[in-house]
Design a protein around this motif. Structure first.
Motif, PDB file in Angstrom:
ATOM      1  N   THR A 192      -8.447   5.241  -1.665  1.00  0.00           N
ATOM      2  CA  THR A 192      -7.165   4.940  -1.027  1.00  0.00           C
ATOM      3  C   THR A 192      -6.033   5.600  -1.796  1.00  0.00           C
ATOM      4  O   THR A 192      -6.216   6.050  -2.931  1.00  0.00           O
ATOM      5  CB  THR A 192      -6.915   3.420  -0.990  1.00  0.00           C
ATOM      6  N   ASP A 193      -4.846   5.624  -1.174  1.00  0.00           N
ATOM      7  CA  ASP A 193      -3.708   6.244  -1.862  1.00  0.00           C
ATOM      8  C   ASP A 193      -3.167   5.364  -2.985  1.00  0.00           C
ATOM      9  O   ASP A 193      -2.191   5.726  -3.655  1.00  0.00           O
ATOM     10  CB  ASP A 193      -2.591   6.594  -0.879  1.00  0.00           C
ATOM     11  N   VAL A 194      -3.799   4.205  -3.226  1.00  0.00           N
ATOM     12  CA  VAL A 194      -3.458   3.408  -4.407  1.00  0.00           C
ATOM     13  C   VAL A 194      -3.958   4.119  -5.666  1.00  0.00           C
ATOM     14  O   VAL A 194      -3.320   4.052  -6.719  1.00  0.00           O
ATOM     15  CB  VAL A 194      -4.090   2.003  -4.305  1.00  0.00           C
TER      16      VAL A 194
ATOM     17  N   LEU B 267      -7.977  -0.397   6.025  1.00  0.00           N
ATOM     18  CA  LEU B 267      -6.983   0.157   6.942  1.00  0.00           C
ATOM     19  C   LEU B 267      -6.876   1.677   6.846  1.00  0.00           C
ATOM     20  O   LEU B 267      -6.414   2.332   7.784  1.00  0.00           O
ATOM     21  CB  LEU B 267      -5.618  -0.485   6.684  1.00  0.00           C
ATOM     22  N   GLN B 268      -7.289   2.243   5.703  1.00  0.00           N
ATOM     23  CA  GLN B 268      -7.235   3.696   5.564  1.00  0.00           C
ATOM     24  C   GLN B 268      -8.573   4.352   5.901  1.00  0.00           C
ATOM     25  O   GLN B 268      -8.727   5.570   5.767  1.00  0.00           O
ATOM     26  CB  GLN B 268      -6.771   4.066   4.154  1.00  0.00           C
ATOM     27  N   GLY B 269      -9.555   3.534   6.336  1.00  0.00           N
ATOM     28  CA  GLY B 269     -10.813   4.073   6.849  1.00  0.00           C
ATOM     29  C   GLY B 269     -11.665   4.772   5.822  1.00  0.00           C
ATOM     30  O   GLY B 269     -12.355   5.754   6.140  1.00  0.00           O
TER      31      GLY B 269
ATOM     32  N   GLY C 155      -4.641  -4.407  13.256  1.00  0.00           N
ATOM     33  CA  GLY C 155      -5.537  -3.778  14.227  1.00  0.00           C
ATOM     34  C   GLY C 155      -6.962  -3.608  13.751  1.00  0.00           C
ATOM     35  O   GLY C 155      -7.661  -2.677  14.182  1.00  0.00           O
ATOM     36  N   ILE C 156      -7.449  -4.462  12.883  1.00  0.00           N
ATOM     37  CA  ILE C 156      -8.836  -4.384  12.430  1.00  0.00           C
ATOM     38  C   ILE C 156      -9.755  -4.864  13.555  1.00  0.00           C
ATOM     39  O   ILE C 156      -9.508  -5.895  14.195  1.00  0.00           O
ATOM     40  CB  ILE C 156      -9.054  -5.245  11.162  1.00  0.00           C
TER      41      ILE C 156
ATOM     42  N   MET D  60      -2.245   4.028   7.578  1.00  0.00           N
ATOM     43  CA  MET D  60      -1.059   3.439   6.942  1.00  0.00           C
ATOM     44  C   MET D  60      -1.069   3.689   5.445  1.00  0.00           C
ATOM     45  O   MET D  60      -2.110   3.548   4.799  1.00  0.00           O
ATOM     46  CB  MET D  60      -1.021   1.927   7.182  1.00  0.00           C
ATOM     47  N   LYS D  61       0.067   4.052   4.901  1.00  0.00           N
ATOM     48  CA  LYS D  61       0.196   4.176   3.450  1.00  0.00           C
ATOM     49  C   LYS D  61       0.229   2.786   2.824  1.00  0.00           C
ATOM     50  O   LYS D  61       0.634   1.803   3.465  1.00  0.00           O
ATOM     51  CB  LYS D  61       1.485   4.930   3.101  1.00  0.00           C
ATOM     52  N   SER D  62      -0.151   2.722   1.577  1.00  0.00           N
ATOM     53  CA  SER D  62      -0.244   1.418   0.902  1.00  0.00           C
ATOM     54  C   SER D  62       1.105   0.702   0.878  1.00  0.00           C
ATOM     55  O   SER D  62       1.169  -0.527   1.029  1.00  0.00           O
ATOM     56  CB  SER D  62      -0.783   1.602  -0.516  1.00  0.00           C
ATOM     57  N   GLN D  63       2.185   1.463   0.695  1.00  0.00           N
ATOM     58  CA  GLN D  63       3.515   0.850   0.665  1.00  0.00           C
ATOM     59  C   GLN D  63       3.814   0.143   1.990  1.00  0.00           C
ATOM     60  O   GLN D  63       4.348  -0.972   2.017  1.00  0.00           O
ATOM     61  CB  GLN D  63       4.568   1.933   0.387  1.00  0.00           C
ATOM     62  N   GLU D  64       3.420   0.760   3.091  1.00  0.00           N
ATOM     63  CA  GLU D  64       3.649   0.181   4.414  1.00  0.00           C
ATOM     64  C   GLU D  64       2.778  -1.054   4.622  1.00  0.00           C
ATOM     65  O   GLU D  64       3.213  -2.054   5.207  1.00  0.00           O
ATOM     66  CB  GLU D  64       3.343   1.232   5.491  1.00  0.00           C
ATOM     67  N   ILE D  65       1.540  -0.997   4.123  1.00  0.00           N
ATOM     68  CA  ILE D  65       0.619  -2.135   4.262  1.00  0.00           C
ATOM     69  C   ILE D  65       1.178  -3.355   3.541  1.00  0.00           C
ATOM     70  O   ILE D  65       1.168  -4.475   4.064  1.00  0.00           O
ATOM     71  CB  ILE D  65      -0.774  -1.763   3.696  1.00  0.00           C
ATOM     72  N   ARG D  66       1.677  -3.139   2.332  1.00  0.00           N
ATOM     73  CA  ARG D  66       2.264  -4.235   1.544  1.00  0.00           C
ATOM     74  C   ARG D  66       3.482  -4.826   2.262  1.00  0.00           C
ATOM     75  O   ARG D  66       3.627  -6.042   2.375  1.00  0.00           O
ATOM     76  CB  ARG D  66       2.654  -3.717   0.149  1.00  0.00           C
ATOM     77  N   ASN D  67       4.358  -3.943   2.734  1.00  0.00           N
ATOM     78  CA  ASN D  67       5.578  -4.411   3.402  1.00  0.00           C
ATOM     79  C   ASN D  67       5.270  -5.178   4.682  1.00  0.00           C
ATOM     80  O   ASN D  67       5.931  -6.179   4.992  1.00  0.00           O
ATOM     81  CB  ASN D  67       6.489  -3.215   3.722  1.00  0.00           C
ATOM     82  N   GLN D  68       4.264  -4.707   5.446  1.00  0.00           N
ATOM     83  CA  GLN D  68       3.933  -5.382   6.707  1.00  0.00           C
ATOM     84  C   GLN D  68       3.436  -6.800   6.450  1.00  0.00           C
ATOM     85  O   GLN D  68       3.735  -7.714   7.220  1.00  0.00           O
ATOM     86  CB  GLN D  68       2.871  -4.592   7.477  1.00  0.00           C
TER      87      GLN D  68
END
Length: 877
Positions: free
Chosen positions: A255-257, A246-248, A118-119, A1-9
């Motif tokens: 991370t992409d941050v 989440l990005q393993g 899903g952790i 998951m991209k960071s933007q998606e993680i924040r939104n979820q």
């Protein structure tokens, strides 16, 4: 998951649980004297925990920009050294204000982590407060029972007060907490050491990911605990750490941050980031530097976007220190001698402006400020290297004074770790203990100056949680004291803070100072209110003593003259803002203001120094609006969206509520909570006193209105009359120009005469040299100024060899010593003119320095010149 998606979820999950999504508050705090920066997600909700306000929703979720670099939460020196500490970070949170409590908070946290994200459940551990005998607090049995229904008992860890009892500060709401930790190590590593043994042990792959705080108690001033009337939930999850899981990857920086910033740093500096390198190796130091810069550019950029510019005091100093740390790491380990960090702002804006639009809106300002700060500090580093070289030259032995290193650090901003690095490379050692002693002295001085101790509030009446400011309409009213407390500070001594059921006193805010005035007590006494501030939604009135009949009805009276002057200056800032945007362009934005009763200060974005003509145009524009007698058009408690749609200007970095107040004078319309005149004619006149630069792309105008403007013109008129009287002329400008021309001509004549005098003196002095230790030596008092002595020294030095000359001179009551040494003596005999004048300067109560072959010293004791000259020969021997 991209960071933007993680924040939104995260936000959408809690929205599905009937939480309202609210925007991040500014990272820079303006209305809480206990904090400079938002350092936790709960900061913007403190008033609700304290019971001083009612939230619009009892369930809230958000992502909050946080900064931890000062005070109790200080991670600065760890940033870059490991993979999970940061200065600026995002805190994801969900909040309950007297609504749900432990059951829902625990169940939803587990659901989000394991079912939505899903952790793997086997990667997670939880902690529960074990209790504290010294506080008479038992184990958090409720939380333990809730967790045992979800996870095996061997996944639950009992935590002590340090780890599992969260407190807002020395006083205030607090309570037990449950932390959720994640173990992302490999199976082989897990087989060697169980994850539970590494929880809270600073292992880079076994880290706390989420903290669920259960606000149950209030910490009183005496340290005791009392139960809160309502129970709250305050959670905080580190966004960067969540993305790592989440990005393993094994590091927040992988991370992409952060990776877009790291790639850009590699490209600009021609360096390579190795995520597996150790900080102790050379390549590891490069990677540490890249992590430092990637982290720090975020902190600095968000701070500037929120209105905090780098400066030498307070919050501005913290931001400057963060940026300078990044510059220094680039300078030392990436070999960057030119500004480059400002180039990263473009990447950061593209990456994060969707979630935080202020980055895009303020991109040009952020870029310009960082670039200028880089240029300035790189010059400081160059100067510091020269100064450090002088310290090394003047040190006997190989241990460098800690006091000298501290002077470089404190006065010139030269980083101590860079000093230590340079010294070690040259075979020297720093006296670190002495440096730490000096640093601690400075911290003690700073702490003592700012330390404030506050007692518990004494509650007299139930506080109202609705807005109780009536000062827009009234300057006098009857009040009841609802609560009060005693405070002590090094700066102000013993004071009292009073809260009323309603108040006409405006609390400091929006750049405007707080009202002053007094309380009329039934027995005829008067208690003066010396300041008014707002803290956690309470309007607090400062007094030096308590009213004797504090539980009776009192009369609160605002100082009308001071309020009127402040209102006049505040309205003038609005009119000036309109003038600047009209005359200079709509790129102008307010970046700060300070409105006193005596004057006003206005900071704004603009790329160049204003011309005299532009300043005149601004004055004419504002004074034209004053002459138009524009009435105040005010709208209170309208929605933010409606105000913006109607054309109101909002300021970046300000925290606005759901409803706002708009102020209009003609075409000028802004969101503002300050006090204003009813009609612009009350301002009388507007006069700019100064215009200057305070940072890259930021200008400052200082101006006056009303009584201050009248006094200014009166003083100027009187001074002009005195000038005419002294010059005995009706046209002083013409006379002054004539005097300047005459003065310039006379100066040239004097310079020519002095040169002739020096030439004549040179011939006489040649016969006065004597031999001392094989050199030609002369010590003489002469009637020449500094320039004349220098000319004389160099002319004699050019005609004679092997000379050491010391000249003394008394110039208008100030002593001057100048030393010249032939360059061959500097090299062959290791003589040094700078050392010589520094040593002899003590006789004239002064000091100085210069180059090894020529140096000067100044002092305040001309009587010591002869003694200095007499001791020069002995010094040479």
């Amino acid at each position: 998951m991209k960071s933007q998606e993680i924040r939104n979820q995260f936000l959408e999950f809690f929205k599905s649980k009937k939480h309202s999504i609210v925007p991040s508050a500014p990272m820079v705090i303006k209305d809480d004297p206990t904090l400079m920066f938002t350092n936790a997600g709960m900061n913007q909700f403190k008033e609700f925990f304290l019971g001083n306000g009612i939230p619009k929703s009892n369930r809230i979720t958000d992502t909050q920009k946080c900064l931890r670099v000062s005070g109790k939460h200080n991670d600065l020196e760890e940033v870059g050294m490991d993979t999970y500490h940061h200065t600026m970070f995002e805190m994801l949170g969900n909040w309950s204000f007297g609504d749900y409590f432990k059951k829902e908070a625990i169940q939803w946290a587990w659901e989000l982590l394991t079912e939505v994200y899903g952790i793997d459940k086997d990667m997670l551990y939880v902690s529960v407060f074990e209790g504290a005998k010294d506080e008479d607090l038992g184990m958090d049995q409720e939380a333990y029972d809730l967790w045992t229904a979800i996870v095996p008992e061997d996944r639950i860890i009992m935590g002590n007060k340090k780890d599992n009892f969260w407190e807002m500060g020395d006083q205030g709401p607090c309570g037990p907490c449950s932390e959720i930790h994640v173990d992302i190590r490999s199976d082989e590593e897990k087989a060697k050491i169980p994850g539970r043994d590494l929880v809270n042990m600073d292992h880079p792959q076994v880290v706390e990911i989420w903290n669920l705080v259960f606000m149950q108690y209030n910490r009183k001033a005496d340290g005791s605990l009392e139960k809160l009337p309502a129970q709250h939930v305050d959670t905080g999850m580190g966004f960067e750490r969540l993305c790592m899981v989440l990005q393993g990857v094994k590091s927040n920086y992988d991370t992409d941050v952060f990776t877009p910033l790291i790639r850009e740093i590699e490209t600009i500096t021609n360096s390579t980031y190795d995520k597996n390198s150790l900080p102790t190796n050379d390549d590891g130091k490069v990677s540490v530097a890249i992590r430092v810069i990637a982290d720090h550019v975020r902190a600095v950029s968000f701070s500037i976007a929120d209105g905090q510019l780098p400066s030498n005091t307070g919050a501005g100093y913290v931001i400057r220190r963060i940026l300078r740390r990044a510059i220094r790491y680039g300078f030392t380990f990436l070999d960057t001698k030119e500004p480059f960090i400002y180039k990263l702002v473009e990447t950061l804006s593209k990456q994060m402006s969707k979630a935080f639009p202020e980055l895009k809106a303020q991109k040009n300002l952020i870029t310009n400020v960082i670039k200028e700060e880089e240029q300035s500090f790189l010059r400081t580093l160059d100067q510091g290297l020269v100064l450090l070289e002088n310290v090394i030259k003047n040190t006997k032995g190989n241990i460098i004074s800690g006091e000298k290193a501290f002077e470089l650090y404190d006065t010139f901003g030269f980083p101590i770790d860079l000093t230590a690095l340079i010294l070690s490379e040259q075979g020297y050692e720093l006296d670190e203990k002495a440096f730490e002693v000096e640093l601690q002295k400075q911290k003690d001085r700073s702490r003592a100056a700012s330390q404030v101790t506050a007692g518990d509030w004494k509650i007299l009446l139930d506080d109202t949680t609705t807005e109780n400011f009536i000062g827009y309409d009234h300057l006098k009213t009857n009040v009841k004291v609802t609560r009060y407390r005693k405070v002590n500070s090094k700066k102000d001594g013993e004071l009292y803070q009073l809260v009323f059921d309603k108040t006409p006193f405006y609390p400091e805010g929006g750049g405007q100072v707080g009202d002053k005035g007094y309380l009329e007590v039934p027995n005829g006494d008067v208690v003066y209110i010396i300041d008014t501030k707002k803290e956690n939604n309470l309007i607090i009135h400062f007094t030096k003593n308590l009213p004797k009949h504090i539980d009776e009805t009192l009369t609160a009276v605002v100082d009308e003259k001071q309020r009127s002057r402040s209102a006049s200056n505040h309205t003038a800032t609005h009119l000036m803002h309109q003038a600047l945007r009209t005359i200079l362009g709509t790129h102008v934005e307010q970046k700060g203001s300070m409105v006193h009763s005596g004057n006003l200060r206005f900071d704004f974005s603009h790329f160049a120094k204003m011309t005299t003509e532009e300043l005149k145009e601004v004055e004419h524009f504002v004074n034209a609006r004053i002459r138009e007698q524009l009435p105040l058009e005010e709208q209170r408690n309208i929605s933010y969206d409606q105000a913006i749609a109607e054309g109101a200007i909002a300021l970046f970095g300000e925290k606005y509520g759901d409803t706002v107040r708009s102020i209009r004078f003609g075409e000028s319309m802004e969101l503002c909570g300050g006090t204003h005149v009813k009609n612009t004619s009350s301002i009388w006149h507007f006069k700019i006193v100064s215009e200057s630069a305070i940072a890259a792309g930021i200008r400052r105008i200082e101006a006056i209105t009303g009584d201050a403007a009248k006094e200014f013109f009166t003083t100027q008129s009187e001074a002009y009359g005195e000038v005419k009287a002294v010059l005995k002329t009706k046209d002083p400008l013409k006379t002054i120009i004539s005097l300047q021309e005459e003065n310039s001509s006379l100066k040239k004549q004097i310079e020519a005469l002095l040169k002739d005098k020096a030439k004549n003196l040179k011939g006489d002095l040649k016969s006065e040299f004597e031999d001392v230790n094989g050199v030609k030596f002369l010590a003489k008092k002469v009637d020449l100024d500094a320039a004349g002595i220098k000319d004389l020294s160099f002319e004699l030095g050019g005609e004679l060899e092997n000379v050491v000359m010391l000249f003394g001179s008394d110039q208008k009551g100030k002593a001057l010593l100048s030393c010249y040494i032939s360059k061959n003596l500097v090299e062959e005999k290791q003589l040094n003119a700078g050392q010589m004048v520094r040593e002899l300067g003590k006789y004239i109560q002064g000091g100085g320095g210069g180059q090894p072959f020529f140096a000067t010293a100044g002092g305040k004791n001309p009587a010591g010149i002869e003694e200095a000259l007499e001791n020069a020969k002995q010094y040479l021997k």
